[in-house]
Scaffold this active site. Structure first.
Site, PDB file in Angstrom:
ATOM      1  N   ASP A   1     -38.323  29.706  30.410  1.00  0.00           N
ATOM      2  CA  ASP A   1     -39.005  28.703  31.232  1.00  0.00           C
ATOM      3  C   ASP A   1     -40.097  29.335  32.074  1.00  0.00           C
ATOM      4  O   ASP A   1     -40.046  30.526  32.358  1.00  0.00           O
ATOM      5  CB  ASP A   1     -38.002  28.080  32.211  1.00  0.00           C
ATOM      6  CG  ASP A   1     -37.386  26.822  31.660  1.00  0.00           C
ATOM      7  OD1 ASP A   1     -37.787  26.394  30.575  1.00  0.00           O
ATOM      8  OD2 ASP A   1     -36.492  26.286  32.332  1.00  0.00           O
TER       9      ASP A   1
ATOM     10  N   LYS B   1     -42.285  24.246  30.712  1.00  0.00           N
ATOM     11  CA  LYS B   1     -42.631  22.832  30.918  1.00  0.00           C
ATOM     12  C   LYS B   1     -43.360  22.765  32.249  1.00  0.00           C
ATOM     13  O   LYS B   1     -42.759  22.687  33.301  1.00  0.00           O
ATOM     14  CB  LYS B   1     -41.360  21.979  30.981  1.00  0.00           C
ATOM     15  CG  LYS B   1     -40.822  21.587  29.640  1.00  0.00           C
ATOM     16  CD  LYS B   1     -39.889  20.396  29.737  1.00  0.00           C
ATOM     17  CE  LYS B   1     -38.631  20.704  30.489  1.00  0.00           C
ATOM     18  NZ  LYS B   1     -37.657  21.481  29.761  1.00  0.00           N
TER      19      LYS B   1
ATOM     20  N   MET C   1     -39.338  20.123  44.014  1.00  0.00           N
ATOM     21  CA  MET C   1     -40.282  19.307  43.244  1.00  0.00           C
ATOM     22  C   MET C   1     -40.900  18.211  44.119  1.00  0.00           C
ATOM     23  O   MET C   1     -41.078  17.075  43.683  1.00  0.00           O
ATOM     24  CB  MET C   1     -39.572  18.658  42.035  1.00  0.00           C
ATOM     25  CG  MET C   1     -39.034  19.667  41.055  1.00  0.00           C
ATOM     26  SD  MET C   1     -38.148  18.896  39.689  1.00  0.00           S
ATOM     27  CE  MET C   1     -36.584  18.567  40.455  1.00  0.00           C
TER      28      MET C   1
HETATM   29  C1  LIG Z   1     -37.198  21.891  37.891  1.00  0.00           C
HETATM   30  S1  LIG Z   1     -36.748  22.543  39.416  1.00  0.00           S
HETATM   31  C2  LIG Z   1     -35.723  23.858  38.907  1.00  0.00           C
HETATM   32  C3  LIG Z   1     -34.871  24.442  40.005  1.00  0.00           C
HETATM   33  C4  LIG Z   1     -34.073  25.622  39.565  1.00  0.00           C
HETATM   34  N1  LIG Z   1     -33.133  25.260  38.535  1.00  0.00           N
HETATM   35  C5  LIG Z   1     -33.347  26.304  40.706  1.00  0.00           C
HETATM   36  O1  LIG Z   1     -32.122  26.263  40.775  1.00  0.00           O
HETATM   37  O2  LIG Z   1     -34.022  26.917  41.508  1.00  0.00           O
HETATM   38  C6  LIG Z   1     -38.228  23.359  39.893  1.00  0.00           C
HETATM   39  C7  LIG Z   1     -38.438  23.329  41.384  1.00  0.00           C
HETATM   40  O3  LIG Z   1     -37.666  24.357  42.003  1.00  0.00           O
HETATM   41  C8  LIG Z   1     -38.375  24.880  43.088  1.00  0.00           C
HETATM   42  N2  LIG Z   1     -38.645  26.296  42.835  1.00  0.00           N
HETATM   43  C9  LIG Z   1     -38.184  27.028  41.810  1.00  0.00           C
HETATM   44  N3  LIG Z   1     -38.574  28.306  41.918  1.00  0.00           N
HETATM   45  C10 LIG Z   1     -39.318  28.372  43.034  1.00  0.00           C
HETATM   46  C11 LIG Z   1     -40.000  29.427  43.686  1.00  0.00           C
HETATM   47  N4  LIG Z   1     -39.993  30.667  43.202  1.00  0.00           N
HETATM   48  N5  LIG Z   1     -40.651  29.164  44.829  1.00  0.00           N
HETATM   49  C12 LIG Z   1     -40.652  27.920  45.345  1.00  0.00           C
HETATM   50  N6  LIG Z   1     -40.029  26.898  44.766  1.00  0.00           N
HETATM   51  C13 LIG Z   1     -39.355  27.109  43.635  1.00  0.00           C
HETATM   52  C14 LIG Z   1     -39.652  24.071  43.226  1.00  0.00           C
HETATM   53  O4  LIG Z   1     -39.374  22.994  44.089  1.00  0.00           O
HETATM   54  C15 LIG Z   1     -39.844  23.623  41.813  1.00  0.00           C
HETATM   55  O5  LIG Z   1     -40.665  22.473  41.750  1.00  0.00           O
END
Ligand SMILES: C[S@@+](CC[C@H](N)C(=O)[O-])C[C@H]1O[C@@H](n2cnc3c(N)ncnc32)[C@H](O)[C@@H]1O
Length: 409
Positions: free
Chosen positions: A156, A178, A293
């Site tokens: 991903d 994605k 998100m």
């Molecule tokens: C589809 S979700 C997936 C979350 C992921 N499964 C988790 O547990 O962190 C994606 C969202 O996670 C957050 N996110 C993931 N990695 C991030 C990062 N390194 N910095 C800031 N936000 C992050 C953001 O809000 C992003 O839009």
């Protein structure tokens, strides 16, 4: 990376017999690893550590309470010499070799190639690995083991891509990014890839950002594998919901201040008919709200929370690109955050934290002093001034007001 028995991670011995000769700490480690792999374990030793005695008392291992004899190796699938006496260990190995049974001495760093560690044709598997928020150092040990054993990695865009350079030569890497509201493989195509590669007998790692089950569509992929009869496992990961605020020095709970936190998807705006979130209940909950998100919808979310009674001055932090060298923290308030997003051009990925804990962020920057000459500007007026992360290289401007202080660029 082999595990303590030299088996690729996740290999199941399904009741095959592992004979552990010895009763000390190394024998205990070997027996435990064999049990983890679902082996039937025979321990041969005149005396055992209390851990092994306990395993025997619980019926988890069989203990032959006497000195080793060659006949102990009957029906062994794997032999571990763990007597910690080199001559005796060597004798055990020699006996095993005569019987044609794989064997190893349990010494620091030991491993044995059993020849069945890798999946053969027709017995592929899928492992969903939660790889954390972006820093390769935040993947779990188990996650790394799975990557080391992988034939195929389907990755991903938010997973730590730095991990890919460490893969074995020849590993197939498939980019399944994605991009939010942008191009990428459809979930159905990803599911098909997982099943297709596993059906070819390959070990497939599905490398996902954060934790696979936190807004990660992990269960959809698990179900697709199960429907296709493919063995599938999940390795949990460090979720951005907690880790990204943490890396910015923001605790999602703080004793005496807040007793709950709630992780919410901002993917669907509050006024969208398909939204199922009770924003009024969240506003009244007293919990820290962590929104993932939410860049596109935060303005509407803030309005809804204020309309439901949450104070407009409630502190809000936005942490962008957490766990990366580009990590940046923006502090604001509920009534101001919408304006700040358009003014500062905040972009995903970002985690929003709403609640008093944002002001509890008093971690001091303990990173090493810069090697370049010190700046000529005056030092912060107070060592307690809120500072952005003490972990990542971004630095806060001294945010004396919780309003629109933008930091760390
Ligand atoms: C589809 S979700 C997936 C979350 C992921 N499964 C988790 O547990 O962190 C994606 C969202 O996670 C957050 N996110 C993931 N990695 C991030 C990062 N390194 N910095 C800031 N936000 C992050 C953001 O809000 C992003 O839009």
């Amino acid at each position: 990376m082999p595990d303590r028995l030299g088996l690729a991670p996740g290999v199941r011995l399904n009741g095959r017999r592992v004979v552990v000769v010895g009763g000390g700490a190394r024998a205990l480690a070997a027996a435990a690893a064999a049990l983890d792999a679902d082996a039937q374990v025979l321990v041969v030793a005149p005396r055992c550590t209390s851990g092994l005695v306990g395993l025997a008392a619980a019926g988890r291992v069989v203990w032959r309470e006497r000195a080793y004899q060659e006949e102990d190796l009957a029906d062994a699938w794997l032999v571990v010499a763990a007597t910690e006496h080199p001559a005796l260990d060597a004798a055990v190995l020699a006996d095993a070799q005569l019987r044609g049974v794989p064997s190893a001495v349990a010494s620091p760093g030991w491993s044995v190639d059993t020849g069945v560690a890798r999946a053969g044709p027709g017995v592929g598997r899928v492992v969903l690995v939660g790889a954390g928020p972006g820093d390769p150092g935040l993947v779990t040990v188990r996650g790394r083991q799975e990557l080391d054993a992988a034939d195929v990695v389907i990755v991903d865009h938010l997973a730590p891509l730095g991990l890919l350079v460490e893969l074995r030569p020849g590993v197939e890497v498939i980019d399944a990014a994605k991009v939010p509201r942008g191009p990428g493989l459809a979930q159905r195509e990803i599911n098909e890839l997982l099943v297709d590669r596993a059906r070819r007998g390959l070990r497939v790692v599905r490398l996902k950002g954060g934790d696979p089950f936190v807004f990660g569509r992990g269960m959809e992929e698990v179900q697709a594998c199960q429907d296709a009869g493919i063995p599938v496992e999940v390795v949990p990961g460090v979720s951005s919901a907690i880790a990204v605020p943490g890396l910015a020095g923001i605790p999602v709970t703080h004793r005496g201040m807040v007793q709950a936190f709630c992780v919410v998807s901002g993917h669907i705006a509050p006024d969208d008919p398909s939204s199922t979130i009770d924003w009024a209940a969240l506003a009244a909950s007293g919990a820290t709200l962590v929104v993932l998100m939410g860049v596109a919808t935060m303005s509407a979310i803030a309005e809804r929370l204020i309309a439901a009674g949450l104070g407009g001055s409630t502190p809000v932090a936005c942490v962008q690109r957490g766990a990366s060298p580009a990590q940046a923290v923006h502090r604001s308030t509920l009534e101001q955050i919408g304006t700040d997003i358009s003014r500062t051009g905040i972009r995903p990925p970002a985690v929003f934290v709403i609640g008093q804990v944002v002001d509890a962020a008093t971690l001091r920057d303990t990173s090493p002093p810069p090697t370049s000459p010190p700046p000529t500007s005056p030092p912060p007026t107070s060592p307690e001034a809120p500072c952005a992360p003490n972990v990542r290289p971004t630095r806060s401007s001294s945010a004396t007001s919780p309003s629109t202080t933008s930091v760390a660029h």
